[in-house]
Scaffold this motif. Structure first.
Motif, PDB file in Angstrom:
ATOM      1  N   TYR A   1      10.280 -28.454 -52.819  1.00 43.50           N
ATOM      2  CA  TYR A   1       9.414 -27.534 -52.698  1.00 43.50           C
ATOM      3  C   TYR A   1       9.333 -26.233 -52.567  1.00 43.50           C
ATOM      4  O   TYR A   1       9.814 -25.328 -51.701  1.00 43.50           O
ATOM      5  N   ILE A   2       8.693 -25.261 -53.312  1.00 45.10           N
ATOM      6  CA  ILE A   2       8.425 -24.131 -53.960  1.00 45.10           C
ATOM      7  C   ILE A   2       6.975 -23.865 -54.025  1.00 45.10           C
ATOM      8  O   ILE A   2       6.776 -22.793 -55.213  1.00 45.10           O
ATOM      9  N   ALA A   3       6.259 -24.650 -53.116  1.00 41.72           N
ATOM     10  CA  ALA A   3       4.651 -24.316 -52.695  1.00 41.72           C
ATOM     11  C   ALA A   3       4.812 -22.160 -51.983  1.00 41.72           C
ATOM     12  O   ALA A   3       6.394 -22.060 -51.412  1.00 41.72           O
ATOM     13  N   PRO A   4       4.171 -21.370 -52.862  1.00 37.60           N
ATOM     14  CA  PRO A   4       3.946 -19.737 -52.317  1.00 37.60           C
ATOM     15  C   PRO A   4       3.863 -19.456 -51.029  1.00 37.60           C
ATOM     16  O   PRO A   4       2.566 -20.535 -50.083  1.00 37.60           O
ATOM     17  N   LEU A   5       4.044 -18.262 -50.663  1.00 38.19           N
ATOM     18  CA  LEU A   5       3.253 -18.434 -49.218  1.00 38.19           C
ATOM     19  C   LEU A   5       1.760 -17.903 -49.827  1.00 38.19           C
ATOM     20  O   LEU A   5       0.753 -18.235 -48.793  1.00 38.19           O
TER      21      LEU A   5
ATOM     22  N   LYS B   1      15.686 -33.073 -47.625  1.00 39.71           N
ATOM     23  CA  LYS B   1      15.137 -31.954 -47.078  1.00 39.71           C
ATOM     24  C   LYS B   1      13.691 -32.426 -45.819  1.00 39.71           C
ATOM     25  O   LYS B   1      13.471 -33.158 -47.286  1.00 39.71           O
ATOM     26  N   LEU B   2      13.580 -32.451 -44.832  1.00 37.77           N
ATOM     27  CA  LEU B   2      12.190 -32.911 -43.789  1.00 37.77           C
ATOM     28  C   LEU B   2      11.998 -31.562 -43.775  1.00 37.77           C
ATOM     29  O   LEU B   2      12.051 -30.911 -42.862  1.00 37.77           O
ATOM     30  N   VAL B   3      10.633 -31.611 -44.943  1.00 37.63           N
ATOM     31  CA  VAL B   3       9.407 -31.008 -43.412  1.00 37.63           C
ATOM     32  C   VAL B   3       8.675 -31.528 -42.770  1.00 37.63           C
ATOM     33  O   VAL B   3       7.550 -32.358 -42.650  1.00 37.63           O
TER      34      VAL B   3
ATOM     35  N   LEU C   1       6.854 -34.642 -57.915  1.00 33.44           N
ATOM     36  CA  LEU C   1       7.182 -34.489 -56.429  1.00 33.44           C
ATOM     37  C   LEU C   1       6.605 -35.875 -56.470  1.00 33.44           C
ATOM     38  O   LEU C   1       7.370 -36.024 -55.794  1.00 33.44           O
ATOM     39  N   ALA C   2       5.724 -36.821 -56.618  1.00 29.14           N
ATOM     40  CA  ALA C   2       6.108 -38.020 -56.120  1.00 29.14           C
ATOM     41  C   ALA C   2       6.935 -38.864 -56.493  1.00 29.14           C
ATOM     42  O   ALA C   2       7.373 -39.885 -55.555  1.00 29.14           O
ATOM     43  N   SER C   3       7.680 -38.503 -57.446  1.00 34.28           N
ATOM     44  CA  SER C   3       8.932 -39.484 -57.515  1.00 34.28           C
ATOM     45  C   SER C   3      10.229 -39.264 -56.547  1.00 34.28           C
ATOM     46  O   SER C   3      11.183 -40.322 -56.191  1.00 34.28           O
ATOM     47  N   GLU C   4       9.949 -38.066 -56.108  1.00 26.60           N
ATOM     48  CA  GLU C   4      11.200 -38.215 -55.336  1.00 26.60           C
ATOM     49  C   GLU C   4      11.046 -37.426 -53.879  1.00 26.60           C
ATOM     50  O   GLU C   4      11.893 -37.964 -52.893  1.00 26.60           O
TER      51      GLU C   4
ATOM     52  N   LEU D   1       4.764 -33.789 -33.509  1.00 26.76           N
ATOM     53  CA  LEU D   1       4.859 -34.007 -35.088  1.00 26.76           C
ATOM     54  C   LEU D   1       3.369 -34.962 -35.375  1.00 26.76           C
ATOM     55  O   LEU D   1       3.475 -36.072 -35.187  1.00 26.76           O
ATOM     56  N   GLN D   2       3.318 -34.473 -36.509  1.00 22.41           N
ATOM     57  CA  GLN D   2       2.408 -35.561 -37.172  1.00 22.41           C
ATOM     58  C   GLN D   2       2.719 -36.443 -37.589  1.00 22.41           C
ATOM     59  O   GLN D   2       2.441 -37.221 -38.425  1.00 22.41           O
ATOM     60  N   GLY D   3       4.166 -36.170 -38.688  1.00 22.32           N
ATOM     61  CA  GLY D   3       4.754 -36.801 -39.578  1.00 22.32           C
ATOM     62  C   GLY D   3       5.268 -35.222 -40.220  1.00 22.32           C
ATOM     63  O   GLY D   3       5.230 -34.461 -40.379  1.00 22.32           O
ATOM     64  N   GLY D   4       5.821 -35.889 -42.087  1.00 22.16           N
ATOM     65  CA  GLY D   4       6.734 -34.781 -42.113  1.00 22.16           C
ATOM     66  C   GLY D   4       6.840 -35.172 -44.043  1.00 22.16           C
ATOM     67  O   GLY D   4       6.111 -36.827 -44.438  1.00 22.16           O
ATOM     68  N   ILE D   5       7.264 -34.173 -44.823  1.00 20.09           N
ATOM     69  CA  ILE D   5       7.604 -34.518 -46.249  1.00 20.09           C
ATOM     70  C   ILE D   5       8.793 -34.553 -46.423  1.00 20.09           C
ATOM     71  O   ILE D   5      10.134 -33.875 -46.148  1.00 20.09           O
ATOM     72  N   HIS D   6       9.904 -35.412 -47.324  1.00 20.62           N
ATOM     73  CA  HIS D   6      11.799 -35.620 -46.889  1.00 20.62           C
ATOM     74  C   HIS D   6      11.153 -35.687 -48.288  1.00 20.62           C
ATOM     75  O   HIS D   6      11.144 -36.855 -49.416  1.00 20.62           O
ATOM     76  N   THR D   7      12.552 -34.839 -48.829  1.00 19.37           N
ATOM     77  CA  THR D   7      12.863 -35.181 -49.973  1.00 19.37           C
ATOM     78  C   THR D   7      14.777 -35.256 -50.344  1.00 19.37           C
ATOM     79  O   THR D   7      14.713 -34.451 -49.593  1.00 19.37           O
TER      80      THR D   7
END
Length: 432
Positions: free
Chosen positions: A51-55, A137-139, A160-163, A186-192
């Motif tokens: 999860y390395i998206a920049p500001l 981690k859960l975003v 990203l899709a693999s993890e 909450l609408q949802g989340g991205i779990h890694t």
């Protein structure tokens, strides 16, 4: 070879570690009496490798007007009589486009995954004690638009899709029951599942201890500030220290975070780095807190707040204050973190012991660090990691060691060159 590293935060210590692994004699210099006393001291604790998206994000542009009107906004701006602030801001706004965002993600992800491999190897080999946990981690997203954008980002990258996987709101709570109070929002989340967490300050102290051991113990010059660099004939000859005086070097690495631009400006090196202040609270987990706090690292995307469980405390961090070199802890920002933590995880937070912190993250407009040679043939820079210093530190140290040795780098390095540190087409030099 005698190599001095200015900066005893996590990036500087990771650089020293990689260089000593290469067989060099290493000297670590820092103005503080202990290691890890600035941005590394109480950061968010998450090792966010994927999860390395920049500001700098196109979605942020529409939010800026509303944020300027809110005292509790995730991003806060206070104008200063500093041309560097305005130039940095203009460059940052220019970077808020989809092409630059995807370019930064494409550069950062290989470095981040390399860093992960080095951290895991180091933990396995040396057993360092820094509250390290592989807890995932859960975003979480409150806004359907940003949740949709996050799903698109995963689809754009096979790595990203693999993890990572997208979860709906109920699946988020099933994964992390501590989020039950937030479920209506909450609408949802991205779990890694493969993400980690740890205490950055403890890792700094562990690295310091190990660097002082063995056949080539590193020398630490702490509590003494580098005031200038002595250079001539295209080389840095020595570091001039306030107390110790002249320290001769064969090679020099600048890993001094937000202090690096002032140190390098006399040599004609202009770094597009500006401090972006972040805050954290460390909430002691008593019996009630231990039962109610999350086990998984959680990021609230809309609030720009991260929650990392670290042994007997919950580390909560966030905010981005563009206010110059002011590292003071602002009570209203701390109050926001406490309020958000209480609303998310329960009223036990109000009675818990809480310590507070603020630090100046050294940020480039694009969110990519600068790992390069600049200003002299033996002068190297490893700076500008922003909020990703803990995550990228070991990989950045390894990449720096490869460059210094003149060998093939473990990951592509073009995206971290000084010449590429600002958005495409934005090459106007910054004034010192």
């Amino acid at each position: 070879m005698r190599i001095a590293v200015i900066g005893a935060g996590i990036v500087g210590l990771a650089s020293a570690w990689a260089l000593r692994e290469d067989g060099h004699e290493v000297v670590v210099i820092d103005r503080h009496a202990q290691t890890g006393m600035e941005t590394s001291h109480a950061n968010g604790g998450q090792l966010s490798y994927r999860y390395i998206a920049p500001l700098a994000d196109p979605d942020i542009l529409a939010k800026i007007p509303a944020w300027l009107m809110r005292r509790d906004a995730p991003v806060r701006f206070r104008p200063c009589f500093d041309p560097r602030q305005w130039q940095w801001l203009l460059s940052f706004l220019k970077a808020c486009n989809q092409n630059d965002k995807l370019r930064s993600v494409g550069n950062l992800l290989p470095l981040s995954l390399y860093s992960q491999s080095l951290v895991h190897a180091m933990v396995e080999r040396h057993g360092l004690d820094f509250d390290f946990v592989r807890n995932g981690k859960l975003v979480v997203h409150r806004d359907p638009a940003t949740f949709a954008a996050a799903r698109r980002l995963i689809a754009s990258s096979a790595d990203l899709a693999s993890e990572q996987r997208a979860l709906d709101a109920d699946e988020c709570v099933a994964l992390e029951p501590a989020l039950a109070r937030l479920r209506p929002h909450l609408q949802g989340g991205i779990h890694t599942a493969s993400e980690d967490a740890g205490d950055c300050l403890k890792l700094c102290r562990e690295l310091e201890t190990r660097l002082c051991e063995g056949e080539r113990p590193a020398e630490f010059v702490l509590g003494d500030e580098a005031t200038a660099l002595e250079a001539g004939d295209g080389r840095v000859r020595a570091v001039l220290l306030r107390e110790r005086g002249r320290l001769a070097v064969d090679q020099l690495v600048i890993a001094a975070g937000a202090s690096a631009p002032a140190l390098l400006a006399p040599l004609g090196v202009r770094l597009p780095i500006y401090p972006v202040k972040g805050y954290s609270i460390s909430v002691a987990l008593g019996e009630q807190g231990a039962a109610a706090a999350p086990r998984v690292s959680v990021t609230d995307f809309q609030r720009k707040i991260v929650y990392a469980p670290l042994a007997h405390q919950l580390r909560v961090a966030g905010m981005a204050d563009i206010v110059g070199a002011d590292a003071s802890v602002q009570p209203d920002r701390v109050a926001t973190l406490i309020r958000e933590t209480r609303e998310a995880f329960g009223d036990w937070v109000a009675d818990a012991q809480i310590s507070t912190w603020a630090g100046l993250r050294p940020a480039t407009p694009t969110g990519r660090p600068i790992i390069d040679r600049a200003g002299a043939v033996n002068l190297w820079i490893n700076v500008g990691h922003g909020a990703l210093g803990f995550t990228l530190a070991m990989g950045s140290g390894g990449l720096l060691a490869d460059l210094l040795a003149g060998r093939h780098t473990a990951v592509p390095h073009e995206g971290f060159l000084l010449a590429n540190a600002t958005p495409q087409g934005w090459r106007k030099p910054l004034r010192a």
